[in-house]
Design an enzyme around this catalytic site. Structure first.
Site, PDB file in Angstrom:
ATOM      1  CD  GLU A 121      39.267  34.183  42.833  1.00  0.00           C
ATOM      2  OE1 GLU A 121      38.660  33.744  43.374  1.00  0.00           O
ATOM      3  OE2 GLU A 121      38.362  34.295  41.491  1.00  0.00           O
ATOM      4  CD  GLU A 147      38.523  33.553  37.663  1.00  0.00           C
ATOM      5  OE1 GLU A 147      37.579  32.511  38.376  1.00  0.00           O
ATOM      6  OE2 GLU A 147      40.161  33.205  38.597  1.00  0.00           O
TER       7      GLU A 147
END
Length: 608
Positions: free
Chosen positions: A158, A233
């Site tokens: 991320e 995700e």
């Protein structure tokens, strides 16, 4: 080898195989249950398991690597392959994951000019390179190109939401290909961060994070047209932090709708989490609230309202997952498979055995506990927990700081400079004067006071103690300078010090210290296994119903994690059956606030 690997990956996609994955972190699940959880993931119709790697677990001290027992990642990968699952590996080095400092080992903080996730810190780059060299000696033969289950490896984690160094992701990617010999690398983040400047690296592809689809697929198509889409995700629920109102959930109806939207878009998907498990020990992290400039400490339970519960039970979302996959990909479902439900035992209540008070423990073991050395030249200033040295030193757990003062001419004494001492780190502290609790800074309030007053008549001598807890280093947003303990020296008004020195004691409550504390502990008697497994049944300890307040519990030397029933929402701690034994089981509780008469067990988890 390279071309063979790439050919197999292309064949995987060209055969219209979609990655249907679920996240399960091996380090949040007892090793004895790895196969059980992976079989239930496969049984839901998923074909891939995704896991992080926790650097701070595998290298707790610099150069001291652990890959045994609960950290035998190689064994986890063998089981995954045996069950028939692909694996998506997320080695970090930063993992977030609501995990202590996002997976970074605390010893990094002792390095000069340490800045994580940037190439300008040579000490950081050297530590990562050394870690990856060791890690991939464990992982390399488990990659798809060598007949293993690993089909994809994530580049960092991320980073688009951080994005402070344009050279950092290429550096990590090159390290993965050079040291790990890794291919099919991916970069993930919420798609709105990609639009703010994160770029696609050669030989990688972008994937998305979200709980609702929004415009995520349009963004991915714009950034990388004609490439497979994947949601790395899809948040199946959410995590909890201490002090929030109730358990975080996502309704099965919304979960069902979003899963169908993802599959109808032709995308692959990973449920984060499929099985959350537990942040055992001191490993639950904290999230930084930028607007309030403070953190929120995460609970020990990482249940996440996931398709598989914390104890491994099937939930309504597991049934929804299986139904959807049977509709879209019927060949993935084995209708004849019988799943073993977890057996949770409500054991009889047991009486507390009060062992010792912290002040007696410190007094009785003073010589041993004070055998510490400090990198600081003088004890006139306090040190953070990372700088403690000696056999009991630890950057986790608690630290006790003490100084003696003389009161002079006023009825009140002021302890000041607290904001500097406790902020911006995530240190919860209880302040004592002559062993009496005068204040607790619990990190749930919106601000840390800069000063605290207490009664102190002229001529009196007082011992001021700070019991500091590392409540979980921040794992998201604010990562640098994540020191625990007191990071600046508290100041006193109107006094003459008896001594210029502070005494500083590390209290990790590890096995050595627990042995120093007790000869007789609270015991749970298990007479028979009462289980289909070769060990006793799982259970939950209900600290709210036990009359306990705030603390940590150890069962047969295993740290189950923190409880905080007076704040909630989590009221119970999960106790895995593999950690119990026939006969007497030793239970040691470090309680900060209050204690009841009996320890209460439950067959179900509870949140308030």
């Amino acid at each position: 080898m390279i071309w063979t690997y790439l050919f197999k990956i292309r064949r995987l996609f060209k055969s219209k195989t979609r990655i249907l994955s679920g996240s399960l972190h091996y380090f949040r699940v007892p090793k004895e249950y790895w196969r059980d959880r992976l079989e239930k993931l496969k049984g839901a119709g998923l074909n891939t398991v995704q896991t992080y790697i926790g650097w701070n677990l595998h290298e707790p001290r610099e150069g001291d690597f652990i890959f045994e027992d609960e950290l035998d990642v190689s064994e986890f990968l063998k089981i995954a392959k045996d069950v028939g699952l692909y694996v998506i590996m997320r080695p970090g080095p930063y993992i977030c994951a609501e995990w202590e400092w996002g997976g970074f080992p605390a010893w990094l903080l002792t390095k000069e000019n340490m800045i994580v996730r940037q190439t300008k810190s040579e000490a950081y780059l050297a530590a990562v390179q050394n870690w990856f060299t060791v890690l991939f000696s464990q992982l390399r033969d488990h990659q798809w190109s060598r007949g293993g289950p690993i089909i994809s490896i994530q580049v960092e984690n991320e980073y688009a939401s951080y994005n402070k160094d344009s050279e950092y992701l290429p550096w990590v990617k090159n390290l993965l290909t050079d040291v790990g010999k890794c291919f099919l690398l991916k970069i993930i983040n919420e798609t709105n961060f990609f639009l703010k400047g994160a770029h696609l690296l050669p030989d990688t592809f972008l994937t998305a994070n979200f709980q609702s689809v929004g415009n995520a697929f349009e963004v991915l198509d714009k950034l990388q047209p004609n490439r497979p889409k994947m949601v790395t995700e899809f948040w199946a629920g959410w995590f909890d932090h201490w002090g929030q109102q109730g358990h975080s959930t996502l309704s099965p109806t919304t979960f069902n709708k979003t899963m169908r939207e993802i599959l109808n878009a032709g995308s692959s998907v990973n449920q984060y989490m499929f099985h959350g498990g537990t942040s055992f020990g001191w490993m639950a992290g904290s999230n930084w609230l930028s607007k309030k400039q403070r953190g929120t400490s995460d609970t020990t339970s990482y249940d996440y309202d996931a398709p598989l519960s914390e104890s491994g039970d099937l939930t309504e979302k597991w049934n929804v997952t299986r139904e959807i996959i049977k509709e879209f990909f019927p060949k993935y479902i084995n209708d004849s498979y019988v799943f073993r439900r977890p057996e949770i035992q409500k054991y009889d209540k047991v009486s507390f055995c009060i062992l010792t008070h912290i002040w007696d423990f410190v007094h009785d073991n003073e010589k041993l506990l004070h055998e510490l050395e400090y990198e600081q030249p003088s004890a006139s200033k306090v040190s953070s927990m990372e700088y403690f040295k000696g056999q009991f030193s630890s950057p986790y757990g608690y630290a006790l700081y003490q100084s003696q003062v003389n009161c002079n001419g006023e009825n009140k004494m002021t302890i000041s400079n607290l904001h500097s001492a406790l902020s911006p780190n995530m240190t919860r502290v209880t302040i004592f004067v002559d062993k009496f609790n005068i204040s607790t800074v619990n990190l749930i309030d919106d601000s840390i006071p800069d000063e605290i007053k207490f009664d102190c008549r002229s001529g009196e001598q007082k011992t001021v103690s700070f019991l500091a807890e590392n409540a979980g280093r921040v794992n998201f947003a604010r990562l640098d300078g994540n020191f625990a303990g007191l990071t600046d020296t508290p100041k006193f008004s109107s006094y003459f010090p008896l001594s210029q020195n502070w005494t500083q004691i590390s209290l990790p409550l590890d096995e050595l210290q627990l042995r120093m504390a007790t000869t007789k502990a609270t015991t749970l008697l298990v007479n028979e296994t009462q289980s289909d497994f070769d060990f006793p049944r799982d259970t939950y300890i209900d600290f709210g119903k036990s009359g306990c307040g705030k603390g940590v519990v150890f069962v047969n030397g295993k740290n189950l994690g923190r409880y905080w029933s007076t704040v909630g929402p989590q009221q119970t701690l999960y106790l895995p059956g593999p950690w119990l034994k026939l006969g007497e089981n030793e239970i040691i509780i470090f309680e900060e606030e209050q204690i009841g008469e009996k320890l209460v067990f439950s067959s179900v988890p509870r949140w308030n």
